[in-house]
Enzyme design. Structure first.
Site, PDB file in Angstrom:
ATOM      1  N   SER A  92      45.664  38.740  40.812  1.00  0.00           N
ATOM      2  CA  SER A  92      45.441  38.126  39.489  1.00  0.00           C
ATOM      3  C   SER A  92      46.621  38.288  38.551  1.00  0.00           C
ATOM      4  CB  SER A  92      44.253  38.799  38.779  1.00  0.00           C
ATOM      5  OG  SER A  92      43.074  38.473  39.365  1.00  0.00           O
ATOM      6  N   HIS A 147      44.968  31.845  39.910  1.00  0.00           N
ATOM      7  CA  HIS A 147      45.071  32.067  41.365  1.00  0.00           C
ATOM      8  C   HIS A 147      45.491  30.799  42.092  1.00  0.00           C
ATOM      9  CE1 HIS A 147      43.291  36.105  42.090  1.00  0.00           C
ATOM     10  NE2 HIS A 147      42.804  35.889  40.888  1.00  0.00           N
ATOM     11  N   HIS A 153      38.174  35.037  46.755  1.00  0.00           N
ATOM     12  CA  HIS A 153      37.384  36.244  46.563  1.00  0.00           C
ATOM     13  C   HIS A 153      35.963  36.081  47.104  1.00  0.00           C
ATOM     14  CE1 HIS A 153      40.537  36.361  43.494  1.00  0.00           C
ATOM     15  NE2 HIS A 153      40.448  37.680  43.569  1.00  0.00           N
ATOM     16  N   ALA A 212      44.857  43.412  40.520  1.00  0.00           N
ATOM     17  CA  ALA A 212      44.555  43.941  39.194  1.00  0.00           C
ATOM     18  C   ALA A 212      43.339  44.854  39.329  1.00  0.00           C
ATOM     19  CB  ALA A 212      44.239  42.786  38.260  1.00  0.00           C
ATOM     20  N   MET A 241      38.006  43.730  42.438  1.00  0.00           N
ATOM     21  CA  MET A 241      37.103  42.810  43.146  1.00  0.00           C
ATOM     22  C   MET A 241      37.757  42.208  44.393  1.00  0.00           C
ATOM     23  SD  MET A 241      35.491  40.850  39.880  1.00  0.00           S
ATOM     24  CE  MET A 241      35.094  41.741  38.364  1.00  0.00           C
ATOM     25  N   SER A 242      38.819  42.847  44.871  1.00  0.00           N
ATOM     26  CA  SER A 242      39.510  42.322  46.049  1.00  0.00           C
ATOM     27  C   SER A 242      40.156  43.465  46.822  1.00  0.00           C
ATOM     28  CB  SER A 242      40.605  41.333  45.616  1.00  0.00           C
ATOM     29  OG  SER A 242      41.646  42.023  44.960  1.00  0.00           O
ATOM     30  N   ASN A 263      43.085  47.158  32.611  1.00  0.00           N
ATOM     31  CA  ASN A 263      42.105  47.610  31.608  1.00  0.00           C
ATOM     32  C   ASN A 263      41.558  48.969  32.045  1.00  0.00           C
ATOM     33  OD1 ASN A 263      40.754  45.648  33.689  1.00  0.00           O
ATOM     34  ND2 ASN A 263      39.131  47.041  33.036  1.00  0.00           N
TER      35      ASN A 263
HETATM   36  N1  HPA Z   1      36.559  45.961  37.335  1.00  0.00           N
HETATM   37  C1  HPA Z   1      36.623  45.204  38.452  1.00  0.00           C
HETATM   38  N2  HPA Z   1      37.670  44.457  38.748  1.00  0.00           N
HETATM   39  C2  HPA Z   1      38.700  44.448  37.903  1.00  0.00           C
HETATM   40  C3  HPA Z   1      38.696  45.199  36.717  1.00  0.00           C
HETATM   41  C4  HPA Z   1      37.568  46.005  36.424  1.00  0.00           C
HETATM   42  O1  HPA Z   1      37.492  46.710  35.419  1.00  0.00           O
HETATM   43  N3  HPA Z   1      39.880  44.951  36.094  1.00  0.00           N
HETATM   44  C5  HPA Z   1      40.568  44.090  36.872  1.00  0.00           C
HETATM   45  N4  HPA Z   1      39.862  43.775  37.967  1.00  0.00           N
END
Ligand code: HPA
Length: 304
Positions: A63, A94, A116, A146, A244-245, A268
């Site tokens: 991402s 993406h 995904h 990410a 998530m990947s 984050n």
């Molecule tokens: N959770 C899940 N997937 C993510 C996050 C998160 O906080 N940040 C970036 N991808």
């Protein structure tokens, strides 16, 4: 008699249609190893028809990290949509294409964008592109993604080199009949992530004052972000980052005997560690990290 014949014909037709649907579902989930392997070969052949480039390394850009590919000396570029059988991403940020280029003396196949599990693709579809790149010759996989930081000592903008993972919250891409041509049935996951690549990335980061940590990645299904209680559970389980990947791709890569490295970009703090989470923030944070990310990946590849 005519009525019976019509009913039998309708029944036979319905069964045939159901049979086709079952076959399709089979090849999508990867339970039909022959169909799935033929599909990998079909994708590889289409790529070979466009370029004879043989990659050493498969690099998957996550991402917002896609602009790494913007200033490269490109040999060939193929949009995923031009490869029959290749899954195409539906997520903003993406855009999907394969880029073949030489960097630091190494031959790279870059996946700019990935699909995904949360898009509705099976995990077998998700790992298909990486398997195709392995068929084309790639022996090393550099995965990037990410993540949210679960470890409160980490900061947004830092990088994390994955040392291990927790895959228990998504299905295994190895479920179904084993594809012996790719790897063995029961794969040892004791050492998925290559220690030498981690050390090289750490020294590149140190030389360039890029904040980097080691950590354990947990993959969730998404697309919703986690609740604070889920994050607490993942922390208790030993995870430092959540995304998530990537983990399913690392499993598929290990299955094929590839050397694997994963570089996470913290976009984050995970749920409960910051006020709220948004995809916009994930994208803007990874954009902000793109320069350090390029330095890290360039340095790693050059020193391999
Ligand atoms: N959770 C899940 N997937 C993510 C996050 C998160 O906080 N940040 C970036 N991808």
């Amino acid at each position: 008699m005519k009525k019976i014949l019509t009913i039998s014909l309708a029944l036979a037709l319905a069964l045939a249609v159901a049979g086709c649907a079952y076959k399709k579902a089979d090849s999508e989930t990867g339970t039909d190893a022959t169909d799935y392997y033929s599909r990998l070969e079909h994708c590889a052949e289409q790529i070979r028809r466009k370029t004879d480039f043989v990659p050493d390394i498969a690099l998957v850009l996550g991402s917002g990290l896609g602009n790494f590919a913007d200033n490269l000396d490109i040999t060939a570029e193929i949009p995923y949509s031009e490869i029959d059988g290749f899954p195409v991403s539906t997520v903003a940020g993406h855009d999907g294409k394969l880029i073949f280029c030489t960097l630091g003396g190494k031959k790279l196949a870059i996946m700019k964008g990935r699909v995904h599990y949360y898009e509705g693709y099976s995990v077998h579809e998700v790992v298909l592109p990486l398997r195709v790149l392995h068929l084309l010759g790639a022996k090393t996989a550099i995965l990037t993604n990410a993540v949210g930081a679960i470890n409160a000592d980490f900061n947004v903008g830092d990088f994390v080199l994955t040392t291990d993972h927790i895959s228990s919250f998504v299905p295994s891409p190895l479920i179904g009949e084993n594809i012996d041509k790719l790897g063995e049935r029961f794969v040892d996951m004791s050492k998925v992530y290559d220690e030498e690549m981690i050390s090289i990335a750490e020294s590149v980061a140190a030389r360039n004052s890029i904040p980097v940590h080691r950590g354990v990645l947990v993959q969730t299904s998404g697309p919703q972000y986690e609740t604070p209680t889920e994050i607490q559970m993942y922390r208790n389980a030993g995870a430092d980052t959540v995304g998530m990947s990537t983990v399913v791709e690392a499993i598929a890569a290990k299955h094929m005997g590839m050397r694997v490295c994963d570089i996470c970009c913290i976009t984050n703090m995970a749920a409960g560690l910051q006020e709220k989470l948004s995809h916009d923030e994930v994208q803007s944070s990874s954009d902000n990290s793109s320069k350090s990310f390029a330095t890290l990946v360039n340095g790693l590849i050059s020193e391999l």
